[in-house]
Scaffold this motif. Sequence first.
Motif, short mmCIF file in Angstrom:
data_model
loop_
_atom_site.label_atom_id
_atom_site.label_comp_id
_atom_site.label_asym_id
_atom_site.label_seq_id
_atom_site.Cartn_x
_atom_site.Cartn_y
_atom_site.Cartn_z
N SER A 82 42.16 23.86 49.10
CA SER A 82 42.52 23.16 47.86
C SER A 82 41.77 23.64 46.63
O SER A 82 41.77 22.98 45.60
CB SER A 82 42.32 21.64 48.02
OG SER A 82 43.11 21.16 49.07
N VAL A 83 41.11 24.80 46.71
CA VAL A 83 40.42 25.39 45.58
C VAL A 83 41.17 26.65 45.16
O VAL A 83 41.47 27.50 45.99
CB VAL A 83 38.95 25.74 45.93
CG1 VAL A 83 38.26 26.43 44.76
CG2 VAL A 83 38.19 24.49 46.34
N VAL A 84 41.47 26.75 43.87
CA VAL A 84 42.18 27.91 43.35
C VAL A 84 41.16 29.01 43.03
O VAL A 84 40.18 28.77 42.34
CB VAL A 84 42.98 27.55 42.09
CG1 VAL A 84 43.62 28.79 41.48
CG2 VAL A 84 44.04 26.52 42.42
N HIS A 85 41.40 30.20 43.58
CA HIS A 85 40.53 31.35 43.36
C HIS A 85 41.27 32.38 42.52
O HIS A 85 42.44 32.70 42.79
CB HIS A 85 40.17 32.02 44.69
CG HIS A 85 39.30 31.17 45.57
ND1 HIS A 85 37.98 31.47 45.78
CD2 HIS A 85 39.56 30.06 46.28
CE1 HIS A 85 37.46 30.57 46.59
NE2 HIS A 85 38.41 29.69 46.91
N GLN A 86 40.60 32.91 41.53
CA GLN A 86 41.14 34.01 40.74
C GLN A 86 40.87 35.30 41.51
O GLN A 86 39.76 35.55 41.96
CB GLN A 86 40.44 34.07 39.39
CG GLN A 86 40.86 35.24 38.54
CD GLN A 86 40.03 35.34 37.28
OE1 GLN A 86 39.20 34.49 36.98
NE2 GLN A 86 40.24 36.40 36.55
N ILE A 87 41.90 36.13 41.67
CA ILE A 87 41.73 37.40 42.38
C ILE A 87 41.11 38.41 41.43
O ILE A 87 41.64 38.68 40.35
CB ILE A 87 43.09 37.90 42.93
CG1 ILE A 87 43.61 36.92 43.98
CG2 ILE A 87 42.94 39.30 43.52
CD1 ILE A 87 44.97 37.25 44.52
N LEU A 88 39.98 38.97 41.85
CA LEU A 88 39.28 39.97 41.04
C LEU A 88 39.62 41.39 41.46
O LEU A 88 39.74 42.28 40.62
CB LEU A 88 37.77 39.77 41.15
CG LEU A 88 37.23 38.41 40.72
CD1 LEU A 88 35.75 38.33 40.97
CD2 LEU A 88 37.56 38.15 39.26
N ASN A 89 39.76 41.60 42.77
CA ASN A 89 39.99 42.95 43.28
C ASN A 89 40.78 42.88 44.58
O ASN A 89 40.56 41.98 45.39
CB ASN A 89 38.65 43.66 43.50
CG ASN A 89 38.80 45.13 43.75
OD1 ASN A 89 39.83 45.72 43.43
ND2 ASN A 89 37.79 45.74 44.32
N GLU A 100 41.61 43.64 51.71
CA GLU A 100 40.42 42.89 51.33
C GLU A 100 40.62 42.35 49.92
O GLU A 100 40.94 43.09 49.00
CB GLU A 100 39.19 43.80 51.37
CG GLU A 100 37.92 43.10 50.99
CD GLU A 100 36.75 44.07 51.00
OE1 GLU A 100 36.22 44.33 49.90
OE2 GLU A 100 36.39 44.55 52.09
N ILE A 101 40.41 41.04 49.76
CA ILE A 101 40.63 40.37 48.48
C ILE A 101 39.31 39.75 48.03
O ILE A 101 38.74 38.92 48.74
CB ILE A 101 41.70 39.27 48.61
CG1 ILE A 101 42.98 39.82 49.23
CG2 ILE A 101 41.98 38.63 47.26
CD1 ILE A 101 43.94 38.77 49.73
N THR A 102 38.83 40.16 46.87
CA THR A 102 37.61 39.59 46.29
C THR A 102 38.03 38.59 45.23
O THR A 102 38.87 38.90 44.38
CB THR A 102 36.72 40.69 45.68
OG1 THR A 102 36.50 41.69 46.67
CG2 THR A 102 35.40 40.12 45.23
N THR A 103 37.44 37.38 45.28
CA THR A 103 37.86 36.31 44.37
C THR A 103 36.67 35.63 43.71
O THR A 103 35.54 35.78 44.13
CB THR A 103 38.66 35.24 45.14
OG1 THR A 103 37.78 34.58 46.05
CG2 THR A 103 39.84 35.82 45.87
N ALA A 104 37.00 34.85 42.68
CA ALA A 104 36.01 33.98 42.03
C ALA A 104 36.68 32.63 41.78
O ALA A 104 37.87 32.58 41.45
CB ALA A 104 35.55 34.58 40.71
N ALA A 105 35.91 31.56 41.95
CA ALA A 105 36.44 30.23 41.73
C ALA A 105 35.37 29.36 41.08
O ALA A 105 34.18 29.58 41.29
CB ALA A 105 36.88 29.61 43.04
N ARG A 106 35.83 28.41 40.32
CA ARG A 106 34.90 27.42 39.76
C ARG A 106 34.55 26.44 40.86
O ARG A 106 35.43 25.94 41.56
CB ARG A 106 35.54 26.68 38.59
CG ARG A 106 35.66 27.55 37.36
CD ARG A 106 36.27 26.76 36.21
NE ARG A 106 35.45 25.62 35.86
CZ ARG A 106 34.82 25.50 34.69
NH1 ARG A 106 34.92 26.45 33.80
NH2 ARG A 106 34.11 24.43 34.42
N ALA A 107 33.29 26.16 41.01
CA ALA A 107 32.83 25.27 42.09
C ALA A 107 32.74 23.82 41.64
O ALA A 107 32.44 22.95 42.44
CB ALA A 107 31.48 25.75 42.59
N ASP A 108 33.01 23.54 40.39
CA ASP A 108 32.90 22.15 39.92
C ASP A 108 34.25 21.51 39.73
O ASP A 108 35.26 22.03 39.77
CB ASP A 108 32.11 22.08 38.63
CG ASP A 108 32.60 23.05 37.56
OD1 ASP A 108 33.39 23.95 37.89
OD2 ASP A 108 32.18 22.92 36.41
#
Length: 108
Positions: A82-89, A100-108
């Motif tokens: 249920s957390v949306v991750h932005q795909i970086l690479n 391989e998918i590298t992502t970033a997500a807001r943890a708050d």
Amino acid sequence: MRAGSLDRRIVLQRFTETRDEYNEPVLAWATLATRWASYEPIRDGEKFSASETAASLSARFVIRHSSAVADLNPKDRLTFESVVHQILNVKPIGRREGIEITTAARAD
């Protein structure tokens, strides 16, 4: 790639434009694919910008290659627990073995 390591369920989504009954454009995220993946948190931390503190989480997911996700790119997004991750690479593994998918997500 061992099947036992692909123990997390992720949803890959693409931003699309469709038309409603009045032929008006409707912009929304559409599910591209739902896949089993391995999950590895890379790091978490806090960023300070514009006097706002935001916690972030970077992660690496690995999925099997398929034609449905062969064109996955950073314009798409990934949802995990249920957390949306932005795909970086997005990086291929072997010759059509995995992705391989590298992502970033807001943890708050």
